[in-house]
Scaffold this active site. Sequence first.
Site, short mmCIF file in Angstrom:
data_model
loop_
_atom_site.label_atom_id
_atom_site.label_comp_id
_atom_site.label_asym_id
_atom_site.label_seq_id
_atom_site.Cartn_x
_atom_site.Cartn_y
_atom_site.Cartn_z
N TYR A 248 66.12 104.01 40.58
CA TYR A 248 67.37 104.55 40.07
C TYR A 248 68.09 103.54 39.18
O TYR A 248 68.12 102.34 39.47
CB TYR A 248 68.30 104.95 41.21
CG TYR A 248 67.99 106.31 41.79
CD1 TYR A 248 68.09 107.45 41.00
CD2 TYR A 248 67.63 106.47 43.12
CE1 TYR A 248 67.82 108.72 41.52
CE2 TYR A 248 67.36 107.71 43.66
CZ TYR A 248 67.46 108.83 42.85
OH TYR A 248 67.19 110.06 43.37
N LYS B 157 73.94 99.61 75.23
CA LYS B 157 74.76 100.61 74.55
C LYS B 157 74.11 100.99 73.24
O LYS B 157 73.13 100.38 72.81
CB LYS B 157 76.17 100.05 74.33
CG LYS B 157 76.18 98.75 73.54
CD LYS B 157 77.56 98.14 73.49
CE LYS B 157 77.51 96.81 72.74
NZ LYS B 157 78.84 96.22 72.56
N ARG C 200 91.18 93.00 70.71
CA ARG C 200 90.41 94.23 70.57
C ARG C 200 90.70 95.13 71.77
O ARG C 200 91.54 96.01 71.70
CB ARG C 200 88.92 93.90 70.43
CG ARG C 200 88.09 95.05 69.92
CD ARG C 200 86.68 94.61 69.58
NE ARG C 200 85.92 94.18 70.75
CZ ARG C 200 84.60 93.96 70.73
NH1 ARG C 200 83.92 94.12 69.60
NH2 ARG C 200 83.96 93.59 71.81
N MET D 38 67.29 107.21 49.11
CA MET D 38 67.49 107.89 50.39
C MET D 38 66.22 107.93 51.24
O MET D 38 66.26 107.69 52.45
CB MET D 38 68.01 109.31 50.18
CG MET D 38 68.31 110.04 51.47
SD MET D 38 68.92 111.72 51.22
CE MET D 38 70.51 111.40 50.47
#
Length: 382
Positions: free
Chosen positions: A268, A45, A148, A326
């Site tokens: 950053y 999957k 679930r 990013m």
Amino acid sequence: MAASTALASSNSRMPRVTIDTEALKANWRTLDALNGKARTGAAVKADGYGLGAGLVAEALFEAGCRDFFVAWVEEGVSLRASLDGADRRDARIYVLQGLALADVPACLEAGLIPVLSNLAEIAAWGEGLERAGCSAPAALQFETGMNRLGLDAAEIPIVKAAQAGGALDIRLLMSHLASADEGTEQREAQRLQFLAICENFPGVERSLANSAGSFLGEGYAFDLTRPGIALYGGRAGAPSDGKLKPVATLTAAILQVRAAKAGEAAGYGAAAKLARDTRIATVGLGYADGYPRAASGAGVPLRETRPGAMAFVAGHMVPVLGRVSMDLTLLDVTSVPTDLVEPGMRAEFFGANVSIDAVADAAGTIAYELLTGLGKRVERVY
């Protein structure tokens, strides 16, 4: 500051994950040898855990796998197309998240086996088969403690009535271990509850074990195991240590090497304060590519409790420096001889030299998320 830059074609510098299909096959064979007569399936999957479901399934089929698990009908249709041809028709593709009435025609056309987890899905499957004027196999999932997906044991009489009436051809009974990789009472309680449920459906095959469960012995293996992360080289509980080979290697190109002075900062937020003269390799990989910001070397909350991630450059382990951004990640390559690091060479972020589980631990996550989160910009190479 001084900087060196090299020009290269865009394609050669893009992030890349290299998938070792021989290691994938070897891992499947290792898992298959654990549990006697039980078959070993494969969870493919989420596009084969981010590595490409079609090619992953082809490799596993060559290794001997015949049972494949996807989440959605659409994934199953695509996988069936990949496993096309007369020599692939015995591949069984299970759809874990059930189906709606509108999904039944596609399911039948592709020969998929839905895993039905509630009475509404059983009714939809029956109605769809009646409309199509045919019969087809299905699997049932029962709730045993995960809360679930799954039918409740109290619903067994309704299920058996549908089975007796010919509306339900049950080929597999399933449940899912919530704590397979932990030595808890829960997993044994789930196993015993699952056994009790299966007694109501004599002769039907059973499946309980996921990756970690595959290492728990034949008492958990039943007739079919369905490993996922273990196939791809991820940690599957303590018993798997050293038994599985890394399958995916994530690399990215160094775009620039900079010389920065003690007292300066990097990245950053000036999160990385440089205590020494530092050589910094700027690499073309960031959180947009699936490399998590939480793996940053500084400037994120997790650094208060554990060290940041490492990478591998020119035979040396080097730390991530400052915050992952990013599109870019900084590496501190001060410890690597100067002549060994230059723009254009590739740094490994996980693979044979950097454990994917170590990176996941640094980022406060799991290997599953690192693989399935690999972005579209990351080139897949087999």
